[in-house]
Design an enzyme around this catalytic site. Structure first.
Site, PDB file in Angstrom:
ATOM      1  N   ARG A 114       0.864  -1.189   0.000  1.00 49.31           N
ATOM      2  CA  ARG A 114       0.000   0.000   0.000  1.00 49.31           C
ATOM      3  C   ARG A 114       0.896   1.234   0.000  1.00 49.31           C
ATOM      4  O   ARG A 114       2.118   1.117   0.046  1.00 49.31           O
ATOM      5  CB  ARG A 114      -0.896  -0.010   1.237  1.00 49.31           C
ATOM      6  CG  ARG A 114      -0.061   0.002   2.509  1.00 49.31           C
ATOM      7  CD  ARG A 114      -0.894   0.180   3.757  1.00 49.31           C
ATOM      8  NE  ARG A 114      -0.028   0.115   4.934  1.00 49.31           N
ATOM      9  CZ  ARG A 114      -0.436   0.337   6.168  1.00 49.31           C
ATOM     10  NH1 ARG A 114      -1.699   0.604   6.406  1.00 49.31           N
ATOM     11  NH2 ARG A 114       0.413   0.278   7.172  1.00 49.31           N
ATOM     12  N   CYS A 118       1.856   6.400  -7.699  1.00 53.14           N
ATOM     13  CA  CYS A 118       2.548   7.552  -8.268  1.00 53.14           C
ATOM     14  C   CYS A 118       1.668   8.788  -8.034  1.00 53.14           C
ATOM     15  O   CYS A 118       0.476   8.769  -8.313  1.00 53.14           O
ATOM     16  CB  CYS A 118       2.740   7.316  -9.759  1.00 53.14           C
ATOM     17  SG  CYS A 118       3.246   8.791 -10.631  1.00 53.14           S
ATOM     18  N   ASN A 152      -4.160   7.878   3.343  1.00 54.50           N
ATOM     19  CA  ASN A 152      -3.626   7.410   4.622  1.00 54.50           C
ATOM     20  C   ASN A 152      -2.120   7.600   4.629  1.00 54.50           C
ATOM     21  O   ASN A 152      -1.427   7.169   3.699  1.00 54.50           O
ATOM     22  CB  ASN A 152      -3.940   5.920   4.821  1.00 54.50           C
ATOM     23  CG  ASN A 152      -3.657   5.463   6.235  1.00 54.50           C
ATOM     24  OD1 ASN A 152      -4.284   5.950   7.181  1.00 54.50           O
ATOM     25  ND2 ASN A 152      -2.694   4.577   6.397  1.00 54.50           N
ATOM     26  N   GLU A 153      -1.630   8.297   5.620  1.00 56.88           N
ATOM     27  CA  GLU A 153      -0.180   8.431   5.827  1.00 56.88           C
ATOM     28  C   GLU A 153       0.591   8.633   4.522  1.00 56.88           C
ATOM     29  O   GLU A 153       1.472   7.835   4.172  1.00 56.88           O
ATOM     30  CB  GLU A 153       0.356   7.205   6.581  1.00 56.88           C
ATOM     31  CG  GLU A 153      -0.214   7.078   7.960  1.00 56.88           C
ATOM     32  CD  GLU A 153       0.489   6.030   8.824  1.00 56.88           C
ATOM     33  OE1 GLU A 153       1.094   5.106   8.270  1.00 56.88           O
ATOM     34  OE2 GLU A 153       0.419   6.152  10.058  1.00 56.88           O
ATOM     35  N   CYS A 158       8.158   8.951  -6.046  1.00 48.92           N
ATOM     36  CA  CYS A 158       8.092   8.152  -7.267  1.00 48.92           C
ATOM     37  C   CYS A 158       9.029   8.788  -8.296  1.00 48.92           C
ATOM     38  O   CYS A 158       9.114  10.010  -8.382  1.00 48.92           O
ATOM     39  CB  CYS A 158       6.658   8.132  -7.784  1.00 48.92           C
ATOM     40  SG  CYS A 158       6.490   7.316  -9.384  1.00 48.92           S
ATOM     41  N   CYS A 163       6.793  11.823 -13.056  1.00 51.56           N
ATOM     42  CA  CYS A 163       7.312  12.554 -11.892  1.00 51.56           C
ATOM     43  C   CYS A 163       8.557  13.359 -12.279  1.00 51.56           C
ATOM     44  O   CYS A 163       8.748  14.472 -11.800  1.00 51.56           O
ATOM     45  CB  CYS A 163       7.580  11.595 -10.728  1.00 51.56           C
ATOM     46  SG  CYS A 163       6.034  10.979 -10.006  1.00 51.56           S
ATOM     47  N   GLU A 316      -4.567   7.688  15.161  1.00 48.76           N
ATOM     48  CA  GLU A 316      -4.277   6.285  15.455  1.00 48.76           C
ATOM     49  C   GLU A 316      -3.322   6.194  16.638  1.00 48.76           C
ATOM     50  O   GLU A 316      -2.361   6.961  16.727  1.00 48.76           O
ATOM     51  CB  GLU A 316      -3.570   5.593  14.279  1.00 48.76           C
ATOM     52  CG  GLU A 316      -4.354   5.498  13.006  1.00 48.76           C
ATOM     53  CD  GLU A 316      -3.526   4.846  11.895  1.00 48.76           C
ATOM     54  OE1 GLU A 316      -2.526   4.162  12.199  1.00 48.76           O
ATOM     55  OE2 GLU A 316      -3.879   5.033  10.729  1.00 48.76           O
ATOM     56  N   GLU A 364      -1.438  -7.568   9.684  1.00 47.29           N
ATOM     57  CA  GLU A 364      -1.756  -6.876  10.930  1.00 47.29           C
ATOM     58  C   GLU A 364      -2.640  -7.698  11.865  1.00 47.29           C
ATOM     59  O   GLU A 364      -3.269  -7.164  12.779  1.00 47.29           O
ATOM     60  CB  GLU A 364      -2.364  -5.506  10.619  1.00 47.29           C
ATOM     61  CG  GLU A 364      -1.276  -4.593  10.044  1.00 47.29           C
ATOM     62  CD  GLU A 364      -1.735  -3.201   9.685  1.00 47.29           C
ATOM     63  OE1 GLU A 364      -2.922  -3.039   9.364  1.00 47.29           O
ATOM     64  OE2 GLU A 364      -0.897  -2.281   9.733  1.00 47.29           O
ATOM     65  N   LYS A 365      -2.649  -9.003  11.651  1.00 49.76           N
ATOM     66  CA  LYS A 365      -3.549  -9.825  12.478  1.00 49.76           C
ATOM     67  C   LYS A 365      -3.115  -9.892  13.935  1.00 49.76           C
ATOM     68  O   LYS A 365      -3.907 -10.234  14.795  1.00 49.76           O
ATOM     69  CB  LYS A 365      -3.737 -11.220  11.891  1.00 49.76           C
ATOM     70  CG  LYS A 365      -2.500 -12.073  11.728  1.00 49.76           C
ATOM     71  CD  LYS A 365      -2.911 -13.431  11.139  1.00 49.76           C
ATOM     72  CE  LYS A 365      -1.729 -14.281  10.714  1.00 49.76           C
ATOM     73  NZ  LYS A 365      -0.966 -13.708   9.594  1.00 49.76           N
ATOM     74  N   HIS A 367      -1.596  -7.117  15.397  1.00 47.21           N
ATOM     75  CA  HIS A 367      -1.455  -5.730  15.878  1.00 47.21           C
ATOM     76  C   HIS A 367      -2.503  -5.469  16.956  1.00 47.21           C
ATOM     77  O   HIS A 367      -3.658  -5.869  16.824  1.00 47.21           O
ATOM     78  CB  HIS A 367      -1.665  -4.778  14.691  1.00 47.21           C
ATOM     79  CG  HIS A 367      -1.342  -3.351  14.993  1.00 47.21           C
ATOM     80  ND1 HIS A 367      -2.094  -2.588  15.860  1.00 47.21           N
ATOM     81  CD2 HIS A 367      -0.342  -2.553  14.550  1.00 47.21           C
ATOM     82  CE1 HIS A 367      -1.558  -1.372  15.926  1.00 47.21           C
ATOM     83  NE2 HIS A 367      -0.497  -1.317  15.136  1.00 47.21           N
TER      84      HIS A 367
HETATM   85  C1  GLA Z   1      -0.177   3.021  10.336  1.00 45.68           C
HETATM   86  C2  GLA Z   1      -1.331   2.853   9.373  1.00 45.68           C
HETATM   87  C3  GLA Z   1      -2.352   1.878   9.830  1.00 45.68           C
HETATM   88  C4  GLA Z   1      -1.728   0.677  10.468  1.00 45.68           C
HETATM   89  C5  GLA Z   1      -0.828   1.129  11.596  1.00 45.68           C
HETATM   90  C6  GLA Z   1      -0.180  -0.008  12.341  1.00 45.68           C
HETATM   91  O1  GLA Z   1      -0.307   4.040  11.215  1.00 45.68           O
HETATM   92  O2  GLA Z   1      -1.946   4.073   9.051  1.00 45.68           O
HETATM   93  O3  GLA Z   1      -3.136   1.496   8.715  1.00 45.68           O
HETATM   94  O4  GLA Z   1      -0.994  -0.029   9.527  1.00 45.68           O
HETATM   95  O5  GLA Z   1       0.207   1.907  11.064  1.00 45.68           O
HETATM   96  O6  GLA Z   1       0.534   0.464  13.459  1.00 45.68           O
HETATM   97 ZN    ZN Z   2       5.511   8.815 -10.722  1.00 42.70          ZN
END
Ligand code: GLA
Ligand code: ZN
Length: 677
Positions: A114, A118, A152-153, A158, A163, A316, A364-365, A367
Site C-alpha cells: 500500500r 505515483c 492514509n499516511e 516516485c 514525476c 491512530e 496486521e492480524k 497488531h
Molecule cells: C499506520 C497505518 C495503519 C496501520 C498502523 C499499524 O499508522 O496508518 O493502517 O498499519 O500503522 O501500526
Molecule cells: Zn511517478
C-alpha cells in the site's frame, strides 16, 4: 457551524474495517454492542476499502457502507470517512501499470502492499477523483459524517517519467533559467553543469547524487507534489461538502519518535483543516526510561498543536502493542490510560485507535486492537480501553481548549534535510532531531509548555525562542531573529548554525555578518570530536562534560558565560550572551549533556519568569501539562515512572477522574494520572 465544531465530546474510537467482515454478520453486530461498552463515539471508515467499494472498474458498491454509517449514527456516533487512495484494487494496477510507483533505482514496482502509488499519474488521479466524488455525493448530508480522512499516511516518492517531468516543471518555475539552476546547485562541481533541462533527473543511489542543491530541491518537490495530489483528492470533496473539515493523518519517525523526515509538515499543515496523526511509542522499551520516551511523545504532540495553533487529533494509537516494532511489547496495566491522557494533555481532542478489531488474516492480524480474536469484553486490553472511554467522558470539558506557551523551539525540515546530506562533521553525531528533543527535555522536566514551530512562524508571541543547529539558515530568518531580539525577545542557538543558505551554498567571508551582529561573536572553526572524546565547559562555577561539537568563538561584543577547559581552545568562550535592544541572544558553542541544559535553561526560566506558580515542587518524571481556556486551566498530572511520586502544588483542585479533592500534596501511583480542575 460545522458539526465537528459543535461536537462537545472528546473523540474515542478509531479505524474500523467492517469491509473485512461482511461475511460475518454476527461480528458486525457484536462490534456495535462493544462500541457502546467502551464509550466509543467515532470511527474512521473506508481507509483501505477500495476493492470493496469498486470491485470492478466503474462498478460501485456502497450499500454496506450506508448500513455501517447508519448504524454508527443510530448509536449517536460520528464517522471520519476516508478516501481509499492509500491502497488500490488489483484491477487498477493491472489495467493501468502507470499508477504503480517507480523506485529511485528506476524499477517499476509490482502490485502489492500500500502507500505506493505515483502522485503524478493522470490515470491514478482520474480514478481517485471518481471514487472520491462518489463518496462525497453519496454521504454529503449523512448526519454521521464528521470529517474527511484523505488517503492514509502520505509518504514516499516516485521516480517515473511523469514525476521527472513534474520535477523539471517545478524547477523551471523556481529557477526560470537553467543558468540560475546551475549557479544555485554549484554546477561545475564534478562537472554537474546541465546544458539542457531534460538532463535533470531525480536523485538516485545508482547515480550517486552528490549535488546537494538537487537532493534538497527534490525533497521540497516531493512535499509539494504530495500536497498537489492531496489538493486533487479534495477538490470535489471541498466543493460538495464545504462544511465538513478535512484532515490527512501525519506520522512521526522511528519507535523513538523523532519528527517525520520525508515530508515538510510545516507546509502540509497549511492545507488541512485539522492536524491528525498516528502515534506509536515503544513503551517499556530496553533503551530508555519511560520519561525519556514520554518527553519525545510530548515534543511531537506539541509540534502538531503548534503547526496550526489549535487542538489536533490522535487519529491512530494502539490499545496495546503494535506488529511492526522490533519487539512488540504489550502496554503494562495503567499505561493505556496514562498515554491516552498524555495526548489530550498536549492538545489532542481525541484518542482514536488503530485498530478497532484485529483482522483475521494478513500482516496486521497480531497488531493491538480494542477487540482481540477472543471477541471478548473480559479481555484486559478491552477493559483498559473502556476505562479510557469513561475518562474521556469525565474530562470532556477540556475539548477545544488550547495551551498557552511562551517558549518556541524551531524545527526546520529544510535544515534537517540539508544537514543530513552534509558530508562533514560526523555522520553519526549530527542528531539534529534528537538535539532539539534534548533541549525540549529541560522544559518538559520543569513542566513548562513549549510550542514546536518552523522559521516561518511569527516569533513575537514567545518570550524565549530556542533554535539549535540551524545549519541552513536563510537571510530572512536572520533578519527575523534580529528583529525579534531587538524588540525584547530571547533567542538561543548553538554550534553547527549558520553555514549554508536556502540552496545549500555556504556563506562566504566567514560566519554571516547578520549573525555576528546578533550574537556578538564570530565563529572561527567547528571542531568535531570522536564519539568517546570529551572536553569540559566551565559555567557558573560548575564543570560540565561536552562532546561531539566544539565551536571556536571570537567575542565581538558578547559577554562570555562559559569557557572550554581543555584542548587548543582551552580558556576560550564556549557559551556567550549578547544584549541587543531590549532582548538577548545566547550561543551555546558545544554539545552538552542534560545537566548543562538543565542549569542553563533553569537560569533563563527564572529570569524570564516562565514557571507556573501553581506548581510548588514538581518531579522530572511527573509531567504536568495544562489545557487552557482564556479564564481556566485543566492540569494533567502524569507519573511517567515505575515508582510512587509526590508533588506539591499551591492550591488544591478536584480530580475529574475520581471526583476527589487532591490537597496540596499529590501522590501518584506508578503510571498514575490525574486531571485537576
Ligand atoms: C499506520 C497505518 C495503519 C496501520 C498502523 C499499524 O499508522 O496508518 O493502517 O498499519 O500503522 O501500526
Ligand atoms: Zn511517478
Amino acid at each position: 457551524m460545522r458539526r465537528y465544531d459543535l461536537e462537545t465530546r472528546l473523540l474515542h474510537g478509531g479505524d474500523y474495517n467492517p469491509d473485512q467482515w461482511l461475511d460475518y454478520p454476527e461480528i458486525l453486530a457484536k462490534d456495535l454492542e462493544l462500541m457502546e461498552k467502551v464509550k466509543a463515539n467515532t470511527f474512521s471508515l473506508g481507509i483501505f476499502a477500495w476493492s470493496t467499494l469498486e470491485p470492478e472498474e466503474g462498478v460501485f458498491h456502497f450499500d454496506w457502507l450506508d448500513k455501517i454509517m447508519d448504524d454508527i449514527y443510530k448509536m449517536d456516533g460520528n464517522v471520519i470517512l476516508a478516501t481509499p487512495s492509500g491502497a488500490r484494487p488489483a484491477w487498477l494496477s493491472q489495467k493501468y501499470p502507470e499508477v504503480l510507483r517507480t523506485n529511485e533505482r528506476r524499477e517499476k514496482q509490482l502490485h502489492g502492499g500500500r502507500h505506493n502509488h505515483c502522485f503524478s499519474s493522470p490515470v491514478y488521479r482520474e480514478k481517485v477523483g471518481i471514487i472520491n466524488k462518489k463518496l462525497a455525493e453519496r454521504y454529503d448530508d449523512h448526519p454521521a459524517l464528521l470529517m474527511w480522512h484523505i488517503s492514509n499516511e502520505y509518504s514516499g516518492d516516485c521516480h517515473c517519467t511523469y514525476c521527472q517531468e513534474n520535477f523539471r516543471r517545478w524547477l523551471k518555475k523556481k529557477y526560470k533559467t537553467l543558468e540560475a539552476l546551475n549557479k544555485a546547485w554549484w554546477g561545475p562541481f564534478w562537472s554537474h553543469t546541465y546544458s539542457d533541462w531534460s538532463q535533470v533527473e531525480s536523485p538516485s543511489s545508482i547515480g550517486e547524487t552528490m549535488v546537494h542543491g538537487l537532493t534538497l530541491d527534490w525533497k521540497r518537490f516531493v512535499t509539494d507534489q504530495t500536497i498537489d495530489f492531496y489538493q486533487h483528492e479534495i477538490k470535489d470533496i471541498r466543493r460538495l461538502t464545504p462544511d465538513i473539515p478535512i484532515t490527512t493523518n501525519f506520522m512521526a519517525d522511528t519507535n523513538d519518535l523523532i519528527p517525520f523526515q520525508s515530508l515538510d509538515y510545516g507546509k502540509f499543515a497549511q492545507h488541512v483543516d485539522v492536524i491528525s496523526w498516528d502515534c506509536y511509542p515503544a513503551w517499556h522499551n530496553d533503551w530508555g526510561t519511560t520519561a525519556d520516551l514520554a518527553s519525545k511523545v510530548g515534543f511531537i504532540n506539541d509540534q502538531y498543536r503548534s503547526l496550526k495553533q489549535q487542538p489536533f487529533l490522535i487519529m491512530e494509537s494502539t490499545p496495546s502493542g503494535v506488529n511492526w516494532h522490533a519487539v512488540n511489547k504489550a502496554k503494562r496495566p495503567g499505561m493505556h490510560l496514562l498515554s491516552s491522557l498524555q495526548f489530550i494533555a498536549h492538545g489532542s481532542d481525541s484518542n482514536l485507535y488503530f485498530q478497532w478489531r484485529k483482522s483475521r488474516g494478513s500482516s496486521e492480524k497480531f497488531h493491538g486492537a480494542v477487540i482481540d480474536h477472543d471477541n471478548s469484553e473480559e479481555n484486559r486490553v478491552f477493559q483498559e480501553v473502556a476505562e479510557v472511554g469513561q475518562a474521556l467522558e469525565k474530562i470532556k470539558a477540556v475539548k477545544g481548549s488550547n495551551k498557552k506557551a511562551k517558549v518556541g523551539i524551531i524545527f526546520d525540515w529544510d535544515n534537517n534535510w540539508a544537514l543530513e546530506d552534509a558530508q562533514g562533521f560526523s555522520q553519526q553525531s549530527k542528531r539534529y532531531c534528537q538535539t532539539l528533543q534534548e533541549h525540549y527535555r529541560s522544559f518538559w522536566n520543569a513542566d513548562i509548555p513549549v510550542e514546536v514551530i518552523t522559521p516561518a512562524f511569527d516569533l513575537t508571541k514567545y518570550d524565549l525562542v530556542v533554535a539549535p543547529m540551524l545549519y541552513l539558515i536563510e537571510e530572512t530568518t536572520m533578519d527575523k531573529f534580529a528583529a525579534y531580539v531587538a524588540q525584547g525577545g530571547h533567542l538561543v542557538t548553538t554550534y553547527v548554525t549558520g553555514y549554508v543558505n536556502e540552496t545549500d551554498l555556504t556563506y562566504l567571508n566567514g560566519w554571516p555578518k547578520k549573525l555576528q551582529e546578533l550574537f556578538g561573536i564570530t565563529l572561527k572553526e567547528t571542531d568535531t570530536l570522536y564519539p568517546k572524546d570529551r572536553n569540559q565547559l566551565e559555567y557558573q562555577g560548575n564543570v560540565y562534560e561536552i562532546q561531539d561539537y566544539c565551536s571556536i568563538i571570537q567575542l565581538k561584543g558578547a559577554e562570555n558565560l562559559g569557557s572550554y577547559t581543555q584542548d587548543f581552545y582551552a580558556q576560550q568562550s564556549a557559551v556567550t550572551k549578547h544584549k541587543v535592544g531590549t532582548g538577548t541572544a545566547y550561543f551555546i558553542g558545544a554539545r552538552t549533556q542534560q545537566d548543562f541544559l538543565k542549569d542553563f535553561y533553569g537560569t533563563l526560566i527564572e529570569e524570564l519568569d516562565l514557571t507556573n506558580p501553581w506548581i510548588i515542587k514538581g518531579h522530572p518524571d511527573v509531567s504536568i501539562q495544562a489545557r487552557d481556556f482564556d479564564e481556566e486551566s485543566f492540569y494533567f498530572v502524569m507519573n511517567f515512572s515505575e515508582k510512587v511520586q509526590v508533588i506539591e502544588v499551591a492550591e488544591e483542585r478536584t480530580d475529574l477522574l475520581t471526583g476527589e479533592r487532591t490537597g496540596q500534596t499529590i501522590q501518584l501511583q506508578p503510571y498514575g494520572v490525574k486531571v485537576l480542575h
